[in-house]
Design an enzyme around this catalytic site. Structure first.
Site, PDB file in Angstrom:
ATOM      1  N   LYS A   1      31.096  25.438-114.397  1.00  0.00           N
ATOM      2  CA  LYS A   1      30.665  26.066-113.132  1.00  0.00           C
ATOM      3  C   LYS A   1      31.496  27.316-112.858  1.00  0.00           C
ATOM      4  O   LYS A   1      32.645  27.435-113.316  1.00  0.00           O
ATOM      5  CB  LYS A   1      30.780  25.101-111.948  1.00  0.00           C
ATOM      6  CG  LYS A   1      32.202  24.577-111.627  1.00  0.00           C
ATOM      7  CD  LYS A   1      33.057  25.495-110.774  1.00  0.00           C
ATOM      8  CE  LYS A   1      34.508  25.042-110.691  1.00  0.00           C
ATOM      9  NZ  LYS A   1      35.442  26.059-110.263  1.00  0.00           N
TER      10      LYS A   1
ATOM     11  N   ASP B   1      35.242  18.299-108.124  1.00  0.00           N
ATOM     12  CA  ASP B   1      34.108  19.041-108.703  1.00  0.00           C
ATOM     13  C   ASP B   1      33.144  18.145-109.482  1.00  0.00           C
ATOM     14  O   ASP B   1      32.187  18.644-110.067  1.00  0.00           O
ATOM     15  CB  ASP B   1      34.628  20.128-109.656  1.00  0.00           C
ATOM     16  CG  ASP B   1      35.463  21.186-108.948  1.00  0.00           C
ATOM     17  OD1 ASP B   1      35.318  21.340-107.718  1.00  0.00           O
ATOM     18  OD2 ASP B   1      36.263  21.858-109.624  1.00  0.00           O
TER      19      ASP B   1
HETATM   20  P1  ATP Z   1      39.394  22.472-111.744  1.00  0.00           P
HETATM   21  O1  ATP Z   1      38.311  21.431-111.815  1.00  0.00           O
HETATM   22  O2  ATP Z   1      40.562  22.016-110.944  1.00  0.00           O
HETATM   23  O3  ATP Z   1      38.928  23.871-111.485  1.00  0.00           O
HETATM   24  P2  ATP Z   1      39.988  23.519-114.326  1.00  0.00           P
HETATM   25  O4  ATP Z   1      38.598  23.861-114.679  1.00  0.00           O
HETATM   26  O5  ATP Z   1      40.884  24.661-114.014  1.00  0.00           O
HETATM   27  O6  ATP Z   1      40.017  22.466-113.194  1.00  0.00           O
HETATM   28  P3  ATP Z   1      40.129  21.490-116.361  1.00  0.00           P
HETATM   29  O7  ATP Z   1      39.618  22.030-117.659  1.00  0.00           O
HETATM   30  O8  ATP Z   1      39.245  20.594-115.599  1.00  0.00           O
HETATM   31  O9  ATP Z   1      40.639  22.706-115.482  1.00  0.00           O
HETATM   32  O10 ATP Z   1      41.537  20.794-116.679  1.00  0.00           O
HETATM   33  C1  ATP Z   1      42.502  20.547-115.705  1.00  0.00           C
HETATM   34  C2  ATP Z   1      43.531  19.581-116.305  1.00  0.00           C
HETATM   35  O11 ATP Z   1      42.931  18.293-116.389  1.00  0.00           O
HETATM   36  C3  ATP Z   1      43.967  19.952-117.710  1.00  0.00           C
HETATM   37  O12 ATP Z   1      45.219  20.566-117.691  1.00  0.00           O
HETATM   38  C4  ATP Z   1      44.025  18.622-118.459  1.00  0.00           C
HETATM   39  O13 ATP Z   1      45.347  18.232-118.720  1.00  0.00           O
HETATM   40  C5  ATP Z   1      43.409  17.598-117.518  1.00  0.00           C
HETATM   41  N1  ATP Z   1      42.261  16.876-118.084  1.00  0.00           N
HETATM   42  C6  ATP Z   1      42.037  15.573-117.965  1.00  0.00           C
HETATM   43  N2  ATP Z   1      40.885  15.229-118.580  1.00  0.00           N
HETATM   44  C7  ATP Z   1      40.360  16.334-119.096  1.00  0.00           C
HETATM   45  C8  ATP Z   1      39.181  16.602-119.854  1.00  0.00           C
HETATM   46  N3  ATP Z   1      38.308  15.651-120.188  1.00  0.00           N
HETATM   47  N4  ATP Z   1      38.943  17.883-120.204  1.00  0.00           N
HETATM   48  C9  ATP Z   1      39.823  18.867-119.843  1.00  0.00           C
HETATM   49  N5  ATP Z   1      40.956  18.644-119.157  1.00  0.00           N
HETATM   50  C10 ATP Z   1      41.235  17.397-118.777  1.00  0.00           C
END
Ligand code: ATP
Length: 326
Positions: free
Chosen positions: A11, A142
Site C-alpha cells: 500500500k 494495516d
Molecule cells: P508498516 O506496516 O509499519 O508501515 P513497514 O511497511 O514499514 O511497516 P514491514 O515490511 O511491515 O515495514 O516490516 C516492519 C518490521 O516487521 C520489519 O522490520 C520486520 O522485522 C517485521 N516483520 C515481521 N513479520 C514480517 C513479515 N512477514 N514481512 C516483513 N517484515 C516482518
C-alpha cells in the site's frame, strides 16, 4: 486440502494525517490507503508444528519466529476460532516477498492478511470479511486494509477501514531506498519535531504542528482529496498527496529529499514518502510517463531501485488451492 496460496498487495498512503500520541502509545490517524500492484504471496499448509520460510526481497531481515506477522495472524485466528479449528497441530507458512521490508509499504501487514485469508480457506472456517478484519485489527494497524485492498479510508490506528469512492487507474513509480526505517522511530521523530516546533499546521507534507505548544489538532479527512479520487484524474490527485510523517522520515534520512526533488523535476504529478518511509511514491500521468519517470529516477542515482505499479489493486486474494490426492 493440502495448501492454499494468497496474493496480497503493498500500500501507499494518499493522505496520512497523524493525531497526538494516545495513552496506549499509538496515534489516531486519518489516512487514505491505496493498494498497488506489488504483491507478496503466502502459502499455508497443515504441518506438525508452526514454521515460517521466507524467500525473495529482503528475506534476511524478516523474523522466522513467533514475531513474524504472518505467524502472529495465524495465532490470532486460532485464538478466535478455538484450537479445534485445524486438523494438524501446526501450519507451515511460506512467504514469497516482493514487497521490501521496513519500507513504509506495509509488507509485514500484507503477509499477515494473506495468512488470515489463506488459513480461513484451508480450515474452511468461513469467517466473513468483517470477521476477518476484526481478527486483523488485533495483529496490526494495516492488516485490515491489506485484506480489503482498493482505495479506503482508515481511522483509529488505521485499522477501521471503509472503501473510498474512487474511479480510475493510477500509475505510480515506487523508489526503494537502500536503508530501512523503523515505523516506531519515525513516529517518535514526528512527536519530537512537533514538540520542538509549535505553531499552526504547515503546508502539505510538513509536520502537523500544534495549535498551542504541546497540542496537536485532531486529524481530518481531506475532502479535496476525496473529490479528486472521485474524478479519477491523476492531475487533480497529485498535488493533494500529503503525509504528516514525511518531515520525520526526511529528518532521519535526509537523502530522500533528492529523490523527491528529482521526481518532481521529471514531471511527477505528486511525490510523497509512503507511510513511515523510506520508499517514495511518484504519481505519473499514465503508463508511459511512469516508465519514463522510473528510468529517470533510476538514472539519477537517488534510490536503490524502482518499480512501476498501478493502483488500486485488490486486497488479499486466494490464487491457489492444492487439493489432497485421493
Ligand atoms: P508498516 O506496516 O509499519 O508501515 P513497514 O511497511 O514499514 O511497516 P514491514 O515490511 O511491515 O515495514 O516490516 C516492519 C518490521 O516487521 C520489519 O522490520 C520486520 O522485522 C517485521 N516483520 C515481521 N513479520 C514480517 C513479515 N512477514 N514481512 C516483513 N517484515 C516482518
Amino acid at each position: 486440502m493440502t495448501a492454499v496460496t494468497a496474493r496480497v498487495p503493498a500500500k501507499v498512503n494518499l493522505q496520512l494525517s497523524v493525531g497526538p500520541p494516545r495513552a496506549d502509545g499509538y496515534h489516531d490517524l486519518v489516512t487514505v490507503f491505496h493498494a498497488v500492484s506489488l504483491f507478496d504471496e503466502v502459502t499455508v499448509a497443515p504441518a506438525e508444528r508452526d514454521t515460517v520460510v521466507v524467500t525473495g526481497e529482503g528475506d534476511g531481515s524478516v523474523p522466522l519466529d513467533g514475531s513474524n506477522l504472518a505467524l502472529r495472524a495465524v495465532t490470532a485466528l486460532v485464538d478466535t476460532l478455538g484450537p479445534g479449528c485445524r486438523d494438524a497441530p501446526g501450519v507451515s507458512i511460506e512467504i514469497k516477498k516482493r514487497i521490501p521490508v521496513a519500507a513504509g509499504l506495509a509488507g509485514g501487514s500484507a503477509d499477515a492478511a494473506a495468512a488470515l485469508a489463506a488459513c480461513n480457506e484451508l480450515w474452511g472456517a468461513g469467517l466473513s470479511p468483517q470477521e476477518l478484519r476484526d481478527v486483523a485489527s488485533q495483529v496490526g494497524s494495516d492488516v485490515a486494509f491489506a485484506l480489503l485492498g482498493g482505495t479506503a479510508i482508515g481511522l483509529g490506528r488505521g485499522d477501521q477501514v471503509t472503501p473510498a469512492l474512487a474511479t480510475g487507474t493510477y500509475h505510480w513509480v515506487l523508489a526503494f531506498a537502500a536503508a530501512e526505517l523503523s515505523t516506531a522511530a519515525v513516529y517518535a521523530a514526528c512527536d519530537r519535531l512537533r514538540a520542538s516546533r509549535g505553531g499552526r499546521p504547515g503546508k502539505p507534507g510538513e509536520a502537523r504542528r500544534p495549535a498551542r505548544p504541546g497540542q496537536v489538532e485532531p486529524p481530518q479527512l481531506d475532502t479535496a482529496l476525496m473529490t479528486a479520487l472521485r474524478s479519477g484524474d491523476p492531475a487533480e490527485l497529485g498535488p493533494l498527496l500529503t503525509n504528516d510523517l514525511q518531515p520525520a522520515a526526511l529528518s532521519l534520512l535526509p537523502d530522500l529529499r533528492r529523490g523527491l526533488t528529482a521526481g518532481r523535476e521529471h514531471g511527477a504529478l505528486g511525490a510523497v514518502v509512503s507511510g513511515s518511509g523510506p520508499t517514495c511514491a511518484f504519481l505519473a500521468r499514465d503508463a508511459r510517463h511512469a516508465r519514463d519517470l522510473a528510468v529517470a529516477l533510476a538514472g539519477a542515482g537517488v534510490c536503490r531501485t524502482v518499480a512501476t505499479v498501478v493502483g488500486p489493486a485488490p486486497g488479499a486474494t486466494i490464487i491457489g488451492v492444492a487439493a489432497e490426492k485421493s
